[in-house]
Design a protein around this motif. Structure first.
Motif, PDB file in Angstrom:
ATOM      1  N   SER A 109       0.907  -1.167   0.192  1.00 12.50           N
ATOM      2  CA  SER A 109       0.021   0.004  -0.103  1.00 12.50           C
ATOM      3  C   SER A 109       0.934   1.255   0.127  1.00 12.50           C
ATOM      4  CB  SER A 109      -0.967   0.247   1.262  1.00 12.50           C
ATOM      5  OG  SER A 109      -1.743  -1.037   1.315  1.00 12.50           O
ATOM      6  N   THR A 110       0.365   2.490  -0.606  1.00  6.47           N
ATOM      7  CA  THR A 110       1.060   3.592  -0.463  1.00  6.47           C
ATOM      8  C   THR A 110       0.109   4.104   0.492  1.00  6.47           C
ATOM      9  OG1 THR A 110      -0.317   4.654  -2.019  1.00  6.47           O
ATOM     10  CG2 THR A 110       1.696   3.466  -2.831  1.00  6.47           C
ATOM     11  N   THR A 111       0.341   5.608   0.582  1.00  8.08           N
ATOM     12  CA  THR A 111      -0.644   6.637   1.521  1.00  8.08           C
ATOM     13  C   THR A 111      -2.161   6.503   0.871  1.00  8.08           C
ATOM     14  OG1 THR A 111       0.191   8.311   0.363  1.00  8.08           O
ATOM     15  CG2 THR A 111       1.126   7.731   2.517  1.00  8.08           C
ATOM     16  N   GLU A 112      -2.072   6.364  -0.474  1.00  8.69           N
ATOM     17  CA  GLU A 112      -3.243   6.250  -1.191  1.00  8.69           C
ATOM     18  C   GLU A 112      -4.289   5.149  -0.888  1.00  8.69           C
ATOM     19  OE1 GLU A 112      -4.266   8.648  -4.103  1.00  8.69           O
ATOM     20  OE2 GLU A 112      -2.755   9.597  -2.810  1.00  8.69           O
ATOM     21  N   GLY A 113      -3.800   3.972  -0.275  1.00 11.87           N
ATOM     22  CA  GLY A 113      -4.388   2.782  -0.147  1.00 11.87           C
ATOM     23  C   GLY A 113      -3.664   1.648  -0.933  1.00 11.87           C
ATOM     24  N   PRO A 114      -4.117   0.519  -0.732  1.00  8.13           N
ATOM     25  CA  PRO A 114      -3.423  -0.555  -1.430  1.00  8.13           C
ATOM     26  C   PRO A 114      -3.360  -0.384  -3.076  1.00  8.13           C
ATOM     27  CG  PRO A 114      -5.834  -1.219  -0.921  1.00  8.13           C
ATOM     28  CD  PRO A 114      -5.650   0.077  -0.435  1.00  8.13           C
ATOM     29  N   VAL A 115      -2.296  -0.973  -3.628  1.00  8.87           N
ATOM     30  CA  VAL A 115      -1.752  -1.058  -4.812  1.00  8.87           C
ATOM     31  C   VAL A 115      -1.664  -2.272  -5.407  1.00  8.87           C
ATOM     32  CG1 VAL A 115      -0.787   1.392  -4.843  1.00  8.87           C
ATOM     33  CG2 VAL A 115       0.657  -0.439  -4.363  1.00  8.87           C
ATOM     34  N   ALA A 116      -1.313  -3.183  -4.663  1.00  8.89           N
ATOM     35  CA  ALA A 116      -1.034  -4.645  -5.098  1.00  8.89           C
ATOM     36  C   ALA A 116      -1.385  -5.704  -4.192  1.00  8.89           C
ATOM     37  CB  ALA A 116       0.531  -4.665  -5.914  1.00  8.89           C
TER      38      ALA A 116
END
Lengths: 253, 253
Positions: free
Chosen positions: B146-153
């Motif tokens: 996750s990044t600060t935006e939310g889960p990415v992968a």
């Protein structure tokens, strides 16, 4: 060991079916069940011969049948592999076009030109092509590429006509866009940025690719640059993921 | 020329807002509207100064504000570009991992390890890893990045434990899989095949990526090989396309 446990079955010598036919049928079932997936490397011929309890020549004959059917392919020095059922162009790894990649892989495709006209570009396209909006017209080329399986890609290209005057008269059913830009106009295509993402098919995209609206499609956005740094072409490409998978063979260092 | 026609607006000197603030706000609106999309290259500072009818120093001050906000970035020798709002790893072009790519781009991510256990591999995975099915256990590693935006992968890795015994005890919240294989086990990761396609998110994938079930997701399948040709790892990776776009910068020859 029975086939259920993942081993190789006994070859039956008390039936009229030839042994090499039994072996090729066995391998065909392994592939159809997904147990031997695309790119699986089979054991060597001597190993297979030992496991089946047959001669190496019999194994070779069974494999030859499956190679002829397109289910297996042999790569010199690397072995025998299960063939992928989808086209696997290297377009994320090389600046080749789909048509060039199809040609190098021996995939026969047809092209339907749906539109080939001069338009005022949408503003984001004008910006990426370094054009002042409003005062320049670009070629809009809309094509559907199909294999014998059906449509695989819907391509929207926007091309700067100041760099390729008269390009709207080219025959895009018979020649590729890069081919025309490089061959007829002598332009030096040097670099491109390609981004890949998964998107839901709009009704238009779904219709062109023979999918249900909202189906996941592979979206490719591209900006192509000449050797002097000027952008020459922008494109939106929608790919049928069930028929074409973007594939990269990568080296660590 | 008015902003509606795509030109640059007049700068107002009869209002209390500083001129560089007017210019940065103007550019901010162009970016927000999509008229200046990600990767758009702005005109040069002297050209912008002339168009706005202001000094070059004023333009530079306006751009500095937007660079600090992350909306623009300057590339030495190439110019000033609109920043992409999504992460753009080069994982189709280089055999780097997501975590390595994030680190090189300065993207801060966190890793949640959902599973790290020894299992009997599914048959297609066993086949691609050159394992006789039934008699070998592999590491199954399930992680969400996750990044600060939310889960990415969402990543599912299957690793041969005969090549990396005890790997299930590694700390995968703090170290990368390739890092462990290369660093702790001295394995020479050499090549990989990666295929990319668009798929509909299953309920599990949707939950992990905070998407609605059935949403299009970017699917990446990978098989990684050592220098001696043996496969060491298989993975299924599900990527949130709204937050991460696989990007390649390609050369024609």
């Amino acid at each position: 060991m029975t086939a259920d446990e993942g081993g190789l079955p006994d070859i039956r010598r008390d039936v009229p079916t030839a042994i090499h036919v039994q072996i090729s049928e066995h391998i065909r079932l392994r592939i159809a069940s997904g147990e031997w997936p695309a790119h699986y490397r089979l054991k060597s011929e001597p190993e297979l011969a030992q496991e089946f309890g047959v001669s190496r020549g019999t194994v070779r004959r069974a494999l030859a049948t499956l190679i002829e059917e397109g289910l297996l392919r042999q790569v010199r020095g690397r072995g025998t592999f299960v063939t992928s059922t989808v086209i696997e162009p290297a377009i994320a790894q090389k600046l080749s076009t789909l048509s060039e990649d199809f040609a190098s892989q021996g995939v026969v495709t047809s092209t339907e030109v749906r539109e080939c006209s001069l338009i005022t570009p949408p503003r984001p396209v004008a910006a990426l092509l370094d054009l002042a909006s409003g005062d320049t017209r670009v070629l809009r080329l809309v094509r559907v590429r199909s294999t014998t399986e059906g449509p695989v890609a819907l391509l929207f290209n926007f091309v700067r006509t100041d760099l390729a005057p008269g390009i709207e008269q080219a025959d895009f059913a018979g020649s590729s866009l890069f081919g025309v830009l490089e061959g007829s106009y002598g332009l030096k295509i040097a670099t491109a940025r390609r981004t890949f993402s998964a998107e839901a098919a709009s009704p238009d995209v779904a219709e062109a690719l023979a999918l249900a609206p909202g189906s996941p499609v592979q979206y490719l956005q591209q900006v192509t640059y000449l050797a002097d740094g000027r952008p020459v072409e922008y494109s939106d490409v929608w790919i049928h993921s069930g028929r074409l998978r973007v594939t990269s063979l990568l080296l660590r260092r």
